[in-house]
Design a protein around this motif. Structure first.
Motif, mmCIF file in Angstrom:
data_model
loop_
_atom_site.group_PDB
_atom_site.id
_atom_site.type_symbol
_atom_site.label_atom_id
_atom_site.label_comp_id
_atom_site.label_asym_id
_atom_site.label_seq_id
_atom_site.Cartn_x
_atom_site.Cartn_y
_atom_site.Cartn_z
ATOM 1 N N ASN A 1 -16.600 -73.451 24.601
ATOM 2 C CA ASN A 1 -16.440 -74.596 23.697
ATOM 3 C C ASN A 1 -15.067 -74.522 23.044
ATOM 4 O OD1 ASN A 1 -19.838 -74.127 22.801
ATOM 5 N ND2 ASN A 1 -19.036 -75.795 24.034
ATOM 6 N N GLY A 2 -14.385 -75.663 23.043
ATOM 7 C CA GLY A 2 -13.081 -75.708 22.381
ATOM 8 C C GLY A 2 -11.938 -75.188 23.230
ATOM 9 N N HIS B 1 -21.146 -76.594 31.989
ATOM 10 C CA HIS B 1 -21.374 -75.179 31.690
ATOM 11 C C HIS B 1 -22.391 -74.602 32.675
ATOM 12 C CE1 HIS B 1 -19.007 -75.346 28.031
ATOM 13 N NE2 HIS B 1 -19.630 -76.459 27.699
HETATM 14 N N1 LIG Z 1 -9.118 -85.699 18.153
HETATM 15 C C1 LIG Z 1 -8.812 -84.442 17.861
HETATM 16 N N2 LIG Z 1 -7.946 -84.129 16.875
HETATM 17 C C2 LIG Z 1 -7.625 -82.854 16.597
HETATM 18 N N3 LIG Z 1 -8.114 -81.803 17.267
HETATM 19 C C3 LIG Z 1 -8.975 -82.042 18.258
HETATM 20 C C4 LIG Z 1 -9.377 -83.368 18.610
HETATM 21 N N4 LIG Z 1 -10.236 -83.293 19.642
HETATM 22 C C5 LIG Z 1 -10.366 -81.991 19.919
HETATM 23 N N5 LIG Z 1 -9.615 -81.251 19.093
HETATM 24 C C6 LIG Z 1 -9.483 -79.798 19.123
HETATM 25 O O1 LIG Z 1 -8.978 -79.410 20.384
HETATM 26 C C7 LIG Z 1 -9.624 -78.235 20.811
HETATM 27 C C8 LIG Z 1 -10.169 -78.447 22.216
HETATM 28 O O2 LIG Z 1 -11.177 -79.426 22.159
HETATM 29 P P1 LIG Z 1 -11.841 -79.999 23.502
HETATM 30 O O3 LIG Z 1 -12.794 -81.063 23.080
HETATM 31 O O4 LIG Z 1 -10.787 -80.361 24.461
HETATM 32 O O5 LIG Z 1 -12.622 -78.705 23.985
HETATM 33 P P2 LIG Z 1 -13.686 -78.553 25.141
HETATM 34 O O6 LIG Z 1 -13.230 -77.421 25.972
HETATM 35 O O7 LIG Z 1 -13.915 -79.849 25.830
HETATM 36 O O8 LIG Z 1 -14.960 -78.112 24.307
HETATM 37 P P3 LIG Z 1 -16.532 -78.378 24.551
HETATM 38 O O9 LIG Z 1 -16.997 -77.471 25.636
HETATM 39 O O10 LIG Z 1 -17.126 -78.003 23.239
HETATM 40 O O11 LIG Z 1 -16.700 -79.819 24.873
HETATM 41 C C9 LIG Z 1 -10.696 -77.904 19.791
HETATM 42 O O12 LIG Z 1 -10.206 -76.859 18.994
HETATM 43 C C10 LIG Z 1 -10.837 -79.152 18.983
HETATM 44 O O13 LIG Z 1 -11.086 -78.866 17.647
#
Ligand SMILES: Nc1ncnc2c1ncn2[C@@H]1O[C@H](COP(=O)(O)OP(=O)(O)OP(=O)(O)O)[C@@H](O)[C@H]1O
Length: 589
Positions: A373-374, A541
Motif C-alpha cells: 500500500n502506498g 495484491h
Molecule cells: N492526490 C494525492 N495527493 C497527494 N499525495 C497522494 C495523492 N494520491 C496519493 N498520494 C500519495 O502517494 C503515495 C502513493 O499512493 P498510490 O495511491 O499511488 O499508492 P498505491 O501503491 O496505489 O497504494 P494502494 O495499494 O494502497 O492502492 C501515497 O503515499 C499517497 O499518500
C-alpha cells in the motif's frame, strides 16, 4: 463598473428583449418615486389654497404614481428573473468548462483549487442577479438625480442633502469590501464545516459514524470550526456595522439640517407648506434610496469580485494548459510504452511519490503491477493515462513523448478502471455507454461490454433503461461488487485501447465474479495485444492473478525494485518471491 459593463454585455447576448423591457420598466418606475413627492407637495398647496380641482388632480397623480411604482417594479421583476436564470445557467456552464479545463488533474489535488471552485460556485448565485441589481442601481441613480433637481428648485442649499447621502454609500461599500475579504479568508474553514456535515449525514459514511458513536466527535469538531468562523465574521461584522452607522449618522444630520432649513424658509414666507411636505418626503425617500443603494452596491461589489475571480481563473486555466498539443497518437505499437527517469510529486506534497522510474513495456505486453500500500501503483497509472504529467523524466509512446501528444487523442486510446471508480447513476445503458461516447446510445455495444464484464445478471435485473443508484431518482441500488462490474463494463466499451489499466478491479467482487473478471481481462488483454498491440496493466495484491502476466513489475517506495516473468522473479528470491511465498503459505495453511 467593469463588472456591470460585462454583465450587461452578457445579459444583452443572452436575452436583449428582457434586458430592455426590465430596464425600461425600472426607469419608468424611477420617475414615479419623486413624482409622488412632487404630487404630495402640490396636493398640500392646493388643499391650503382651497383649490378642490387642483387637489383632486394632484391626488390622482400621487395615486397613479404610487401604483405605477409598485406595478412597474413587479413587471420588471418578471423580466429580470428570467434573465437571472439564463445568467446562472451560463456561469454554471462556464464553471464546469473551467473545472474540466486543465488537461491534467494535478490542480484538483490542490486544496487552494477546491477553495476557489467553492467560491466560484457561490459567485454564480451572486452573479445571477447582478443584471437586476445593475438595472435597479441605474434606476436609483435616475431617482436621486431627479430628487436633486427638485430639491435644488426648492432651495439650492438642499442640494447638499443628496451629497450627504453619498457618504453612507461610500462607507457602506468600503465596509462590504472588508467583509468580503474576511469571508474569502475563511473559505478553508467553511469548506471544513461543509465536509463534516457531509461526513455526518451522507449514507456512505453514516453507517460507520453511527457504529463508532462518532456523531458527537464530528459535532464537536464542527462546533470548533463554526466557532472560529463565527469569531472572525463577528469581528468583521462589527467593523462593517460601525462604518455603516457612521455613514448613516452623516446622512441623518443632513436630513435634520434640510428639514430645519425648509421649515425656516416656510416660517419666513420663502416657501409654501407644500414645499415643506415635498422636501420632507424627498428627504425620507432619499434615506431609503440610500439604504437600497448601499445594499445594491454591496451586491454589485460582491458580483464584481466574483466576476474577477472567474476571469482570473479562466486566464490561469488557459495558461496552465499551455499551447495546445496537437500531436497524433502513433499508429503502430512496436516499441510500446517507455518510462525514462519518471519522477512525480503531487502538488503541495513534501516529497516525490515516484522516483526515477525506468520501464519498458513492449507493445502487446500484459503487466501486473505489485507493491505494498502506498508504493505508487495508482500514481503510475494516473501518469500513464495522461491524467498527471511527470514532474521529471518522460513517458514515450512508440518513441513519441506523451507531452507532445494531444491529451484527448491519447485518452481516446486508453481505457481504465480506477480503484475509486465512479458510480455513474444514470440508466445502465448510459452508465456503461459513456465509456465510449460514440456508442453511448447503442444497446448492442453496451450489452456486449456488459457480457464481457460478467455483469449480465445486472442487466437482467435492472434492464438497460433502468436507472442505477438512489442519488436523485428512484433507481436500483447495486452492491459494491455489482457497481464494480458495471465500471468494468464501462472500461470495456473501448475495444481498441493502446493502454488498458485496471486498478484492483476485483476488490469488491466475490470469488466467482473475480474469476470471471480475470478471465475477461485475460481475453481482452490477448485481444488488444493481437489487434492493436495494446499494453494492459493490472494492479492487484492477489498473487495467483499476478503470475498470469507476461511481466511483473514490483514497486516499492515509488521505485521499481524488480521486474520480469513470474518464474524468473521466483528464482531470483527477492521481494516478489517473498510476497509469493507469504500468500502461498497462507493458502497452504
Ligand atoms: N492526490 C494525492 N495527493 C497527494 N499525495 C497522494 C495523492 N494520491 C496519493 N498520494 C500519495 O502517494 C503515495 C502513493 O499512493 P498510490 O495511491 O499511488 O499508492 P498505491 O501503491 O496505489 O497504494 P494502494 O495499494 O494502497 O492502492 C501515497 O503515499 C499517497 O499518500
Amino acid at each position: 463598473m467593469f463588472c456591470l459593463g460585462r454583465l450587461f454585455a452578457i445579459g444583452w447576448r443572452l436575452d436583449r428583449r428582457r434586458l430592455l423591457v426590465g430596464g425600461g420598466l425600472l426607469l419608468l418606475g424611477s420617475v414615479a418615486t419623486p413624482l409622488v413627492a412632487v404630487g404630495a407637495g402640490r396636493l398640500v398647496d392646493a388643499v391650503t389654497a382651497g383649490a378642490v380641482g387642483d387637489a383632486t388632480t394632484w391626488a390622482v397623480v400621487v395615486a397613479v404614481a404610487l401604483t405605477g411604482e409598485l406595478m412597474l417594479g413587479h413587471f420588471a421583476h418578471l423580466s429580470y428573473f428570467e434573465l437571472a436564470e439564463l445568467t446562472e445557467e451560463r456561469f454554471n456552464r462556464d464553471l464546469l468548462r473551467l473545472v474540466n479545463g486543465p488537461e491534467e488533474l494535478a490542480h484538483s489535488d490542490d486544496p487552494a483549487f477546491a477553495d476557489r471552485v467553492d467560491l466560484l460556485r457561490q459567485d454564480v448565485m451572486q452573479l445571477r442577479s447582478t443584471v437586476q441589481f445593475g438595472l435597479q442601481l441605474g434606476a436609483l441613480v435616475v431617482q436621486v438625480l431627479l430628487t436633486a433637481v427638485v430639491l435644488g428648485a426648492v432651495s439650492p442649499w438642499l442640494l447638499a442633502l443628496p451629497f450627504a447621502a453619498v457618504v453612507p454609500v461610500v462607507l457602506g461599500r468600503r465596509a462590504e469590501a472588508g467583509l468580503q475579504a474576511v469571508r474569502e479568508a475563511q473559505s478553508p474553514t467553511t469548506r471544513g464545516i461543509r465536509y463534516l456535515r457531509r461526513l455526518a449525514a451522507s449514507p456512505a459514511s453514516q453507517k460507520e459514524v453511527r457504529l463508532a458513536g462518532g456523531a458527537g466527535f464530528l459535532l464537536d469538531r464542527q462546533a470548533a470550526l463554526l466557532d472560529a468562523y463565527g469569531t472572525a465574521m463577528a469581528a468583521a461584522d462589527r467593523r462593517h456595522a460601525l462604518l455603516r452607522a457612521a455613514g448613516q449618522l452623516v446622512f441623518g444630520l443632513g436630513y435634520v439640517a434640510a428639514v430645519l432649513w425648509v421649515y425656516e424658509l416656510a416660517r419666513t414666507g420663502r416657501a409654501s407648506a407644500g414645499a415643506v411636505v415635498l422636501t420632507v418626503t424627498l428627504a425620507t425617500q432619499l434615506g431609503s434610496q440610500m439604504s437600497s443603494g448601499v445594499e445594491l452596491l454591496g451586491s454589485v461589489h460582491r458580483a464584481a469580485a466574483g466576476l474577477r475571480r472567474f476571469v482570473t481563473f479562466d486566464d490561469e486555466v488557459t495558461r496552465a494548459a499551455g499551447p495546445a498539443r496537437t500531436g497524433e497518437v502513433p499508429a503502430t505499437t512496436g516499441d510500446g510504452l517507455r518510462l525514462e527517469g519518471v519522477t512525480f510529486r503531487y502538488p503541495g506534497a513534501d516529497g516525490d511519490t515516484l522516483h526515477e522510474v525506468d520501464l519498458h513495456l513492449p507493445a502487446g505486453t500484459s503487466v501486473a503491477l505489485v507493491g505494498e500500500n502506498g508504493a505508487g501503483k495508482s500514481t503510475l497509472l494516473k501518469l500513464l493515462t495522461g491524467l498527471y504529467r511527470p514532474t521529471g523524466g518522460r513517458i514515450l509512446v512508440e518513441g513519441v513523448d506523451l507531452r507532445d501528444v494531444a491529451p484527448a487523442a491519447w485518452r481516446s486510446r486508453t481505457a481504465a478502471l480506477f480503484q475509486d471508480f465512479a458510480r455513474v447513476e444514470l440508466s445502465l445503458q448510459h452508465s456503461v455507454g459513456i465509456g465510449r461516447l460514440t456508442d453511448v446510445d447503442e444497446p448492442g455495444a453496451v450489452t456486449a461490454a456488459v457480457a464481457r464484464a460478467g455483469a449480465t445478471a445486472t442487466v437482467e435485473r435492472v434492464g438497460l433503461d433502468g436507472v442505477l443508484g438512489l442519488g436523485y431518482a428512484d433507481g436500483e441500488d447495486l452492491s459494491g461488487g455489482q457497481w464494480q462490474s458495471v465500471g468494468f463494463a464501462r472500461t470495456l466499451m473501448r475495444t481498441d485501447p493502446l493502454l488498458l489499466t485496471l486498478d484492483e478491479p476485483a476488490a469488491a467482487l466475490d470469488a466467482l465474479a473475480e474469476q470471471r473478471l480475470v478471465d475477461a481481462y485475460q481475453a481482452t488483454a490477448a485481444e488488444v495485444a493481437a489487434t492493436v498491440g495494446g499494453v494492459t496493466i493490472f494492479v492487484t495484491h492477489r498473487m495467483s492473478t499476478v503470475r498470469l502476466a507476461d511481466r511483473i513489475v514490483v514497486l516499492d517506495g515509488g521505485r521499481v525494485v524488480e521486474q520480469g516473468a513470474h518464474a524468473d522473479l521466483l528464482a531470483a528470491g527477492g521481494r516478489y518471491s517473498a510476497l509469493w511465498t507469504l500468500q502461498a503459505r497462507a493458502y497452504a495453511d
